[in-house]
Design a protein around this motif. Sequence first.
Motif, PDB file in Angstrom:
ATOM      1  N   SER A   1     -46.702  41.730  -4.667  1.00 59.86           N
ATOM      2  CA  SER A   1     -45.790  40.905  -3.865  1.00 59.86           C
ATOM      3  C   SER A   1     -46.345  39.501  -3.613  1.00 59.86           C
ATOM      4  N   ILE A   2     -47.624  39.273  -3.907  1.00 61.56           N
ATOM      5  CA  ILE A   2     -48.223  37.948  -3.752  1.00 61.56           C
ATOM      6  C   ILE A   2     -47.684  37.038  -4.855  1.00 61.56           C
ATOM      7  N   PRO A   3     -47.281  35.808  -4.524  1.00 60.01           N
ATOM      8  CA  PRO A   3     -46.852  34.892  -5.586  1.00 60.01           C
ATOM      9  C   PRO A   3     -47.924  34.783  -6.669  1.00 60.01           C
TER      10      PRO A   3
ATOM     11  N   PHE B   1     -61.161  46.060  -8.413  1.00 57.34           N
ATOM     12  CA  PHE B   1     -59.937  45.877  -7.641  1.00 57.34           C
ATOM     13  C   PHE B   1     -59.002  44.934  -8.390  1.00 57.34           C
ATOM     14  N   ALA B   2     -59.554  43.803  -8.834  1.00 57.83           N
ATOM     15  CA  ALA B   2     -58.736  42.801  -9.507  1.00 57.83           C
ATOM     16  C   ALA B   2     -58.157  43.327 -10.819  1.00 57.83           C
ATOM     17  N   ALA B   3     -58.966  44.026 -11.585  1.00 59.11           N
ATOM     18  CA  ALA B   3     -58.495  44.543 -12.869  1.00 59.11           C
ATOM     19  C   ALA B   3     -57.400  45.590 -12.681  1.00 59.11           C
ATOM     20  N   ARG B   4     -57.552  46.429 -11.679  1.00 58.33           N
ATOM     21  CA  ARG B   4     -56.573  47.492 -11.449  1.00 58.33           C
ATOM     22  C   ARG B   4     -55.245  46.954 -10.925  1.00 58.33           C
ATOM     23  N   TYR B   5     -55.310  45.959 -10.019  1.00 58.67           N
ATOM     24  CA  TYR B   5     -54.111  45.570  -9.295  1.00 58.67           C
ATOM     25  C   TYR B   5     -53.570  44.200  -9.694  1.00 58.67           C
TER      26      TYR B   5
ATOM     27  N   LEU C   1     -52.497  35.951   1.419  1.00 58.04           N
ATOM     28  CA  LEU C   1     -52.207  35.196   0.203  1.00 58.04           C
ATOM     29  C   LEU C   1     -50.711  35.040  -0.052  1.00 58.04           C
ATOM     30  N   GLY C   2     -49.908  35.347   0.963  1.00 59.50           N
ATOM     31  CA  GLY C   2     -48.480  35.090   0.844  1.00 59.50           C
ATOM     32  C   GLY C   2     -47.643  36.254   0.373  1.00 59.50           C
TER      33      GLY C   2
END
Length: 352
Positions: A217-219, A235-239, A336-337
């Motif tokens: 949902s973050i831009p 975390f970053a790679a998964r999501y 993060l919006g």
Amino acid sequence: MGEFEANGAGQDVTLKTSLFTPCSALLAVLVASSFLIGCGDQAPIAASTGGQPEPGRTAPLKIVATTGMVADMVRQVVGERGKVVSLMGAGSDPHLYKPTRNDVRKLLDADVVVYSGLLLEHRMEETIQQIGRSGKHVFAITDRLDRSRLRPIPGSAGQYDPHVWMDVSIWADCASDTAEALAAVDPGGADDYRRRAETYRESLLQLDAYVARIIQSIPERQRVLVTAHDAFHYFAARYGMEVRAVQGISTESEAGVQDVNALVDFLVARQVPAVFVETSVSEKPLQAVIEGCRSRGRTVSLGAMLYSDAMGSAATYEGSYLGMLDANATHIARHLGGTAPEQGWQGKLVLR
């Protein structure tokens, strides 16, 4: 009895398992020398002669875990068949943690020792290995993970990023692996361990779906996670996020002026609204980044504290793995919006 492989110092070290061995003479020697071990002197420990599990064992297993995340996992799987003690509390940094004399006594008194592995607790690694060679049942929670799922550390042959709990789907696999490891220790509880692990896996996969939904949902332009140290690649790679950090994978690395300036340039160019400090890491490097952005006419806020290498305080929701990841994802999305419920996945987060 099986053997468990523990990755250490860039090579595999086999820790032979021998359960419930009466080795009081050996323990007396080890306790007498534990002060030296706790201070970093790694005197060799002679291997015990081993033994077999006690038939019809009814007393709860005494289990010592290193980090809070590992302890929480083991508690979920072992249930009432074991009592779990964690060596590291809220705010502890496993990269820098050295075992104390009391820690060594706890390790020696345990039936089972469980650690994270992949060199996360590298200052404890030699002590843990020596405990294993003494005949104690020792295993790393990441021992059985498919190495293809792990992130190699650039420039470090044969070593992997140890922060696997940041990908909830990988941590769910660790639950099943923990059940199998405990079943090898206590075959009478095997069915219970597997049942509890499967129940916990279901909760983890529900959390995994929640995290994926709110991060998306973050831009897209703002889907960048900037933290103090490099703990969030899984975390970053998964999501589906980009991740940047001031420090490297270990908190032993230090941020230089070039690291700070490069991150300032990136944040200004991408118009990222917030950066995040971690509960177990100093916020000073990120304050320098924020000041650098301000000098360039760009306001970047310091978002809510994230849990990276340690969970929240005991007896709080964030003091559980579910609460830890719920808090991280919810605060990241909101700062993060993105769109996320104020009190998180289960409505249990403390507002901050």
